[in-house]
Enzyme design. Structure first.
Site, PDB file in Angstrom:
ATOM      1  N   ASN A   9       0.870  -1.177   0.000  1.00 30.31           N
ATOM      2  CA  ASN A   9       0.000   0.000   0.000  1.00 30.31           C
ATOM      3  C   ASN A   9       0.908   1.228   0.000  1.00 30.31           C
ATOM      4  OD1 ASN A   9      -1.782   2.045   0.552  1.00 30.31           O
ATOM      5  ND2 ASN A   9      -2.357   1.306   2.591  1.00 30.31           N
ATOM      6  N   TRP A  10       1.018   1.853  -1.158  1.00 30.06           N
ATOM      7  CA  TRP A  10       1.962   2.979  -1.284  1.00 30.06           C
ATOM      8  C   TRP A  10       1.415   4.260  -0.651  1.00 30.06           C
ATOM      9  CZ3 TRP A  10       4.088   2.533  -7.059  1.00 30.06           C
ATOM     10  CH2 TRP A  10       4.722   1.294  -7.207  1.00 30.06           C
ATOM     11  N   LYS A  11       0.157   4.258  -0.282  1.00 30.31           N
ATOM     12  CA  LYS A  11      -0.479   5.441   0.328  1.00 30.31           C
ATOM     13  C   LYS A  11      -0.222   6.683  -0.537  1.00 30.31           C
ATOM     14  CE  LYS A  11      -0.249   3.153   4.743  1.00 30.31           C
ATOM     15  NZ  LYS A  11      -0.211   3.234   6.195  1.00 30.31           N
ATOM     16  N   HIS A  95      -9.515   0.919   4.790  1.00 37.33           N
ATOM     17  CA  HIS A  95      -8.230   1.107   5.475  1.00 37.33           C
ATOM     18  C   HIS A  95      -8.423   2.017   6.689  1.00 37.33           C
ATOM     19  CE1 HIS A  95      -4.186   2.474   6.350  1.00 37.33           C
ATOM     20  NE2 HIS A  95      -3.809   1.321   5.834  1.00 37.33           N
ATOM     21  N   GLU A  97      -6.843   4.454   7.792  1.00 35.94           N
ATOM     22  CA  GLU A  97      -6.714   5.902   7.552  1.00 35.94           C
ATOM     23  C   GLU A  97      -7.993   6.468   6.941  1.00 35.94           C
ATOM     24  OE1 GLU A  97      -2.970   5.434   5.559  1.00 35.94           O
ATOM     25  OE2 GLU A  97      -2.181   4.826   7.514  1.00 35.94           O
ATOM     26  N   GLU A 167      -5.424  -5.151  10.501  1.00 31.71           N
ATOM     27  CA  GLU A 167      -4.415  -4.124  10.722  1.00 31.71           C
ATOM     28  C   GLU A 167      -4.726  -3.372  12.016  1.00 31.71           C
ATOM     29  OE1 GLU A 167      -2.379  -2.907   6.829  1.00 31.71           O
ATOM     30  OE2 GLU A 167      -4.199  -1.732   6.970  1.00 31.71           O
ATOM     31  N   GLY A 173       2.273   2.172  10.774  1.00 34.20           N
ATOM     32  CA  GLY A 173       3.207   3.293  10.634  1.00 34.20           C
ATOM     33  C   GLY A 173       3.920   3.676  11.923  1.00 34.20           C
ATOM     34  N   SER A 213       3.296  -2.118  10.466  1.00 34.88           N
ATOM     35  CA  SER A 213       4.741  -2.200  10.692  1.00 34.88           C
ATOM     36  C   SER A 213       5.329  -3.565  10.331  1.00 34.88           C
ATOM     37  CB  SER A 213       5.088  -1.805  12.131  1.00 34.88           C
ATOM     38  OG  SER A 213       4.663  -0.471  12.376  1.00 34.88           O
ATOM     39  N   GLY A 234       2.786  -1.179   4.302  1.00 33.80           N
ATOM     40  CA  GLY A 234       2.820   0.248   3.987  1.00 33.80           C
ATOM     41  C   GLY A 234       4.250   0.699   3.742  1.00 33.80           C
ATOM     42  N   GLY A 235       4.877   1.278   4.777  1.00 36.02           N
ATOM     43  CA  GLY A 235       6.209   1.877   4.649  1.00 36.02           C
ATOM     44  C   GLY A 235       7.237   1.004   3.935  1.00 36.02           C
TER      45      GLY A 235
END
Ligand code: PGA
Length: 257
Positions: A9-11, A95, A97, A167, A173, A213, A234-235
């Site tokens: 997930n590149w956000k 998600h 967010e 999640e 994150g 994470s 993600g990251g």
């Protein structure tokens, strides 16, 4: 046997050049892998360029959200048909967010999942508790409620399209991942719930990803849990070396050979 599924997930990161270069780097590293499903979910505007970069590979394309509406006067929204048109296979829905920053509710998330399935997309349906909810021992209640409401009205024939991503919000994150025991406990609960809502066969086929994470150093440990079928990253999905390492480790841990 559930095929492991690792999605990035590149956000809201990258620009057109770096998005293409990340996709090309992944194609070189893990583009031909078999026995594991791999997808990347770039921002909407980079989907066509990334689709081109992925075209000779086994890596699938996904979007990070979709409208529940089919078309019309919905300024700023993107429909399922548009995502299909630019070669998306998957779409992330619900998600944390979007739930907690944008304010999406379970009812809207349910409509989006239904629209995605009807539109021929494969939803990655995200659920997870807040830190305060975990500390108050409400994880099971909160996650079970999200699963039930998100999947409301979706019949046995259509549920196969769905991947669930657990999640925990406090792990996203933050660098603090859920322990493999914490992840396994919630994944097993979700699988049990799917068994009750549908049946045992559907529950045994449902892929449940962990996200929050996830990184190269915890991939083997998380993926070795019996009910962890993949990762939503993600990251660490923004670096070719990290994401490729996670795909390779997941394949070694659980790949269908
Ligand atoms: P993270 O994000 O890997 O950066 O924690 C996961 C996600 O939000 O899907």
């Amino acid at each position: 046997m559930r095929k492991p599924f690792i999605a990035g997930n590149w956000k809201m990161n990258m620009d057109s050049a770096s998005a293409v270069s990340l996709a090309q780097g992944l194609v070189n590293e893990v583009g031909q892998c078999d026995g594991i499903d791999v997808a990347v979910c770039p921002p909407f505007v980079y989907l066509p360029a990334v689709a081109t970069a992925l075209s000779s590979s086994n890596i699938s394309l996904g979007a990070q959200d979709v409208s529940e509406q089919a078309n019309g006067a919905f300024t700023g929204e993107i429909s399922c048909a548009m995502l299909k048109d630019v070669c998306c296979t998957y779409v992330i829905i619900g998600h944390s967010e979007r739930r907690h920053v944008i304010g999406e509710k379970d009812e809207l998330i349910n409509k989006k999942i239904v629209a995605a399935i009807n539109g021929g997309l494969l939803p990655i349906f995200c659920v997870g508790e807040l830190l305060a909810e975990r500390q108050a021992n409400k994880t099971t209640t909160v996650v079970a409620e999200q699963v039930k409401k998100g999947l409301a009205g979706i019949c046995s024939e259509r549920i196969q399209a769905v991947t669930i991503a657990y999640e925990p919000v406090w792990a996203i994150g933050t660098g603090i991942n859920a322990t493999s025991e914490q992840a396994q406990e919630v994944h097993a609960m979700i699988r049990g719930l799917i068994g009750k809502l549908y049946d045992k066969t559907i529950a045994s086929q449902m892929r449940i990803q962990y996200g929050g994470s996830a990184k190269p150093s915890n991939t083997a440990e998380l993926m070795s849990q019996p009910d962890v079928d993949g990762l939503l990253v993600g990251g660490a999905s923004l670096k070719v070396a990290d994401f490729a390492a996670m795909v390779k480790t997941s394949f070694e841990t659980k790949g269908v050979k």
